[in-house]
Design a protein around this motif. Structure first.
Motif, short mmCIF file in Angstrom:
data_model
loop_
_atom_site.label_atom_id
_atom_site.label_comp_id
_atom_site.label_asym_id
_atom_site.label_seq_id
_atom_site.Cartn_x
_atom_site.Cartn_y
_atom_site.Cartn_z
N ASN A 6 1.57 11.65 -13.86
CA ASN A 6 1.54 10.46 -13.00
C ASN A 6 2.42 9.33 -13.55
O ASN A 6 2.07 8.16 -13.50
CB ASN A 6 0.10 9.95 -12.83
N VAL A 7 3.59 9.72 -14.05
CA VAL A 7 4.54 8.76 -14.60
C VAL A 7 5.86 8.86 -13.83
O VAL A 7 6.35 9.96 -13.56
CB VAL A 7 4.80 9.02 -16.10
N PHE A 8 6.41 7.71 -13.46
CA PHE A 8 7.70 7.59 -12.75
C PHE A 8 7.67 8.22 -11.36
O PHE A 8 8.70 8.67 -10.86
CB PHE A 8 8.86 8.19 -13.56
N ARG A 9 6.53 8.23 -10.73
CA ARG A 9 6.48 8.74 -9.36
C ARG A 9 7.05 7.70 -8.39
O ARG A 9 6.90 6.51 -8.59
CB ARG A 9 5.06 9.09 -8.96
N ILE A 10 7.68 8.20 -7.33
CA ILE A 10 8.14 7.34 -6.24
C ILE A 10 7.75 8.01 -4.92
O ILE A 10 7.53 9.23 -4.89
CB ILE A 10 9.67 7.10 -6.29
N PRO A 11 7.63 7.25 -3.83
CA PRO A 11 7.21 7.86 -2.56
C PRO A 11 8.10 8.99 -2.10
O PRO A 11 7.62 9.95 -1.48
CB PRO A 11 7.27 6.67 -1.58
N GLU A 12 9.41 8.92 -2.40
CA GLU A 12 10.34 9.93 -1.92
C GLU A 12 10.17 11.28 -2.60
O GLU A 12 10.78 12.27 -2.18
CB GLU A 12 11.79 9.44 -2.13
N GLU A 13 9.35 11.35 -3.66
CA GLU A 13 9.07 12.65 -4.29
C GLU A 13 7.97 13.39 -3.55
O GLU A 13 8.00 14.62 -3.45
CB GLU A 13 8.68 12.44 -5.75
N VAL A 59 -2.35 2.22 -8.89
CA VAL A 59 -2.22 1.19 -9.92
C VAL A 59 -2.06 1.83 -11.29
O VAL A 59 -1.25 1.39 -12.11
CB VAL A 59 -3.44 0.24 -9.88
N THR A 60 -2.83 2.89 -11.55
CA THR A 60 -2.74 3.57 -12.85
C THR A 60 -1.34 4.12 -13.08
O THR A 60 -0.77 3.97 -14.17
CB THR A 60 -3.76 4.71 -12.93
N GLY A 61 -0.78 4.76 -12.06
CA GLY A 61 0.58 5.29 -12.20
C GLY A 61 1.61 4.21 -12.43
O GLY A 61 2.53 4.38 -13.23
N LEU A 62 1.46 3.08 -11.75
CA LEU A 62 2.39 1.97 -11.93
C LEU A 62 2.34 1.42 -13.36
O LEU A 62 3.38 1.16 -13.98
CB LEU A 62 2.09 0.86 -10.93
N ILE A 63 1.13 1.24 -13.87
CA ILE A 63 0.98 0.70 -15.23
C ILE A 63 1.51 1.68 -16.27
O ILE A 63 2.25 1.30 -17.19
CB ILE A 63 -0.50 0.35 -15.52
N LYS A 64 1.16 2.95 -16.11
CA LYS A 64 1.66 3.96 -17.06
C LYS A 64 3.19 4.03 -17.02
O LYS A 64 3.85 4.14 -18.06
CB LYS A 64 1.06 5.33 -16.72
N PRO A 104 0.81 -1.24 0.00
CA PRO A 104 0.00 0.00 0.00
C PRO A 104 0.84 1.28 0.00
O PRO A 104 0.53 2.22 -0.73
CB PRO A 104 -0.83 -0.13 1.28
N GLU A 105 1.90 1.30 0.81
CA GLU A 105 2.74 2.50 0.90
C GLU A 105 3.41 2.80 -0.43
O GLU A 105 3.40 3.94 -0.91
CB GLU A 105 3.78 2.31 2.00
N LEU A 106 3.98 1.78 -1.05
CA LEU A 106 4.66 1.97 -2.33
C LEU A 106 3.67 2.26 -3.44
O LEU A 106 3.91 3.11 -4.31
CB LEU A 106 5.49 0.72 -2.66
N ARG A 107 2.53 1.57 -3.43
CA ARG A 107 1.52 1.79 -4.48
C ARG A 107 1.04 3.23 -4.47
O ARG A 107 0.97 3.88 -5.52
CB ARG A 107 0.34 0.83 -4.26
N ARG A 108 0.73 3.76 -3.30
CA ARG A 108 0.27 5.16 -3.22
C ARG A 108 1.37 6.12 -3.66
O ARG A 108 1.11 7.09 -4.38
CB ARG A 108 -0.16 5.48 -1.79
N GLY A 109 2.62 5.85 -3.23
CA GLY A 109 3.73 6.73 -3.58
C GLY A 109 4.07 6.74 -5.05
O GLY A 109 4.67 7.70 -5.55
N CYS A 110 3.68 5.68 -5.77
CA CYS A 110 3.95 5.59 -7.21
C CYS A 110 2.74 6.00 -8.05
O CYS A 110 2.72 5.74 -9.26
CB CYS A 110 4.38 4.17 -7.58
N GLY A 111 1.75 6.62 -7.44
CA GLY A 111 0.60 7.12 -8.20
C GLY A 111 -0.51 6.11 -8.37
O GLY A 111 -1.32 6.24 -9.30
#
Length: 628
Positions: free
Chosen positions: A601-608, A487-492, A478-485
């Motif tokens: 919403n592309v290449f997002r990571i939690p640390e951003e 499910v949509t952000g991860l797929i994109k 959950p933490e990583l998924r939210r930080g990466c935008g």
């Protein structure tokens, strides 16, 4: 903390003010040609699961390589076998084995996606630990700011009295040296109530970073149980630093404990793509490596804790015989130091789930290539070290992996060239319908599109399985998924990363092939300070640097088109990447493009969304839960 130059110009520290009393250790140069059997002590027993993991990785690699080689043999040999086909199949087998090995490690890592269990000593049992920051013409304010954050984070963990910070300078420019000394004197003054800070500059930068660390060990190492080695762009959470020290205190056979550094703090498109890949795909691969390496692991040169006396006794590096680039001081010293410590019976392993360990990535392709030039020379230098006496077989495998990481590019290039020659011969050469020996029917040349499609599908699966497994693991975190935008952000991001990687890979193939050629011709890389700013090179400069990549792309495209349209379509990703190399290199090095990707919403990571600098008191509680 921003350090103002105006506040430090009046500080003129003397040498004695910035250094503690010496506590010397001998660090004998190791003999690489002789090793008494049984001299090494056991590094502690691995769990039986490590042997199962090794069986899985090597069996899966062998099975995938065998299947791929069989399929390529069936595709290219409908009739007679020629020496050119044998060369092509052999090159394919080697390169396919390389990607199959990475795929097998990723599959293992996905199966082992669970919190690591490890024992920690009480903080009271942790002995003195040195936090080492080697610098060479780095921006002193930036380094001082990072050290100030880490020092204060350690103080918050009530561990300021357990750690000392050492800035180990190899800088040569007189103006830079004076400014550097003033900045770190100010840092020492600012942190005097929280943690001790020392600054030392060597008058002779013998053996570069390895010599810098060994100089510390021989002069002050006797006062410290362990040292945590950083890079100039390293950042580690206070809880992570303390956890490494507690883990080493609890394991008397541990020689090196490596953390998993994540990439952060860059905004160019290229860097953000690397950060996303490291954040999402990296843990899968790292978990796999940790699982089958066991206590015979590797060291990446930074963000790791090392037992000082064991390092002094085991890891003194000799000069290699012969001229540079294969002779002289050992450049990629970290692999060798880990192998020598393991040879002496000390365990080397990674805590892949620890968290709170960070570094920065080069902001663009040109800066990556500048760093890669040194690394390629250092890794190829390991060819001379494969026969070092007494090494554990896994340590030799680490050397081979490093060597192959750069030889893979010229092998891929040779494979491409051989394939083009085969295609040309197939089109223009007179076919041999009646080979030697008795036959009732002619041997008609046949192209099997079904087998070619199967081979293509297998290759894509081997390349994409690690990425897809990383995405699946991220979705269930959950933490990583939210930080990466989400499910949509991860797929994109998966699609965007795949497209950019396809364009960048042929460029890196030619760049690294050029490095290998340079090294074989005896050209030394030298030692230049790394550029860490995000300023993009001018487009005209990139046109010049990528000129021969563009020419190569056009020539390959024309030749492929002259052979058949089908050949051209198969090679179109390579042709497109090379022909557009200057445009791709320039656009991916722009901060504006990287920020636009973030907005999409592309290449997002939690640390951003929550920068590391704002959370330096500790690593992710979820990822450290197993350590408590």
């Amino acid at each position: 903390m921003a350090l103002s130059v105006d506040k430090i110009v009046d500080i003129a520290p003397s040498k004695d003010d910035l250094l503690p009393p010496e506590s010397r250790l001998d660090m004998p140069v190791q003999d690489l040609r002789h090793w008494a059997p049984g001299k090494a002590l056991p590094a502690g027993r691995d769990r039986s699961s490590v042997h199962v993991c090794r069986w899985f990785v090597f069996s899966a690699t062998l099975a995938l390589t065998g299947l791929g080689t069989y399929e390529i043999y069936q595709v290219i040999s409908p009739a007679d076998i020629t020496w050119l086909q044998v060369i092509f199949a052999a090159l394919f087998a080697v390169t396919f084995a390389w990607i199959s090995f990475a795929c097998a490690s990723a599959m293992l890592g996905f199966l082992c996606m669970r919190k690591q269990r490890y024992v920690l000593a009480d903080l009271a049992d942790v002995k003195r630990t040195a936090l080492l920051m080697p610098v060479y013409h780095e921006d002193p304010e930036t380094v001082a700011e990072a050290l100030a954050r880490m020092g204060r984070a350690l103080a918050k963990e009530m561990a300021g009295d357990k750690f000392d910070i050492f800035v180990l300078s190899d800088s040569r420019d007189a103006v830079h040296i004076r400014h550097e000394a003033q900045v770190f004197a100010k840092l020492r003054q600012d942190l005097r109530d929280e943690i001790q800070v020392y600054y030392r500059r060597r008058p002779d930068n013998h053996h570069k970073k390895a010599g810098n660390i060994s100089d510390f060990v021989t002069r002050w190492g006797g006062a410290y149980e362990a040292m945590i080695v950083l890079d100039a762009d390293s950042m580690m959470a206070g809880k992570t630093l303390v956890t490494l020290a507690r883990a080493m205190a609890a394991d008397p056979k541990a020689g090196i404990i490596q953390s998993l550094p994540m990439l952060h703090n860059r905004w160019t498109l290229y860097a953000r793509m690397q950060q996303f890949a490291g954040r999402v795909y990296g843990p899968i691969v790292a978990n796999g490596l940790a699982a089958w390496h066991g206590r015979d692991g590797n060291y990446w040169g930074h963000n790791a804790i090392i037992r000082v006396k064991a390092f002094a006794e085991s890891a003194g590096l000799p000069e290699l015989q012969g001229r540079k680039p294969f002779g002289g001081h050992i450049m990629s010293h970290d692999f060798v130091e880990a192998a020598l410590m393991r040879r002496s019976g000390w365990a080397v392993y990674m805590l892949s789930g620890l968290g709170g360990s960070y570094e920065e990535t080069p902001p663009n392709l040109i800066e990556l290539a500048a760093r890669d030039r040194r690394w390629s020379q250092g890794n190829l230098q390991h060819i001379k070290l494969l026969n070092v006496k007494g090494l554990h077989w896994v340590s030799r495998l680490h050397f081979l992996q490093g060597i192959m990481s750069y030889l893979a590019s010229p092998l891929w290039l040779f494979l491409l060239m051989t394939g083009l020659v085969l295609s040309t011969v197939a089109k223009y050469a007179q076919p041999n319908y009646f080979p030697e020996g008795f036959t009732l029917f002619p041997a008609w040349p046949v192209f099997d599109p079904e087998r070619a499609l199967r081979l293509f599908t297998l290759t894509m699966a081997v390349l994409f399985v690690p990425k897809i497994l990383g995405i699946i693991a991220a979705i269930f975190d959950p933490e990583l998924r939210r930080g990466c935008g989400g499910v949509t952000g991860l797929i994109k991001s998966l699609f965007a990363e795949s497209i950019l990687s396809a364009l960048l890979s042929p460029i890196m193939m030619l760049i690294q092939s050029g490095f290998v050629l340079d090294i074989l011709l005896g050209r030394d890389s030298g030692w230049k300070a790394q550029k860490r700013t995000e300023e993009a090179p001018p487009f005209t400069e990139l046109l010049y640097k990528h000129a021969w990549h563009i020419i190569a792309g056009v020539l390959v495209g024309v030749l492929a088109f002259l052979i058949t349209m089908q050949t051209f379509l198969w090679l179109s990703p390579i042709v497109l990447g090379l022909a557009l190399s200057a445009v791709v290199s320039w656009s991916t090095g722009l901060v504006s493009v990287g920020r636009s990707a973030h907005d999409w919403n592309v290449f997002r990571i939690p640390e951003e969304s929550k920068p590391v600098f704002e959370n330096m008191d500790g690593a992710s509680p979820e990822r450290l839960a197993a350590a408590e």
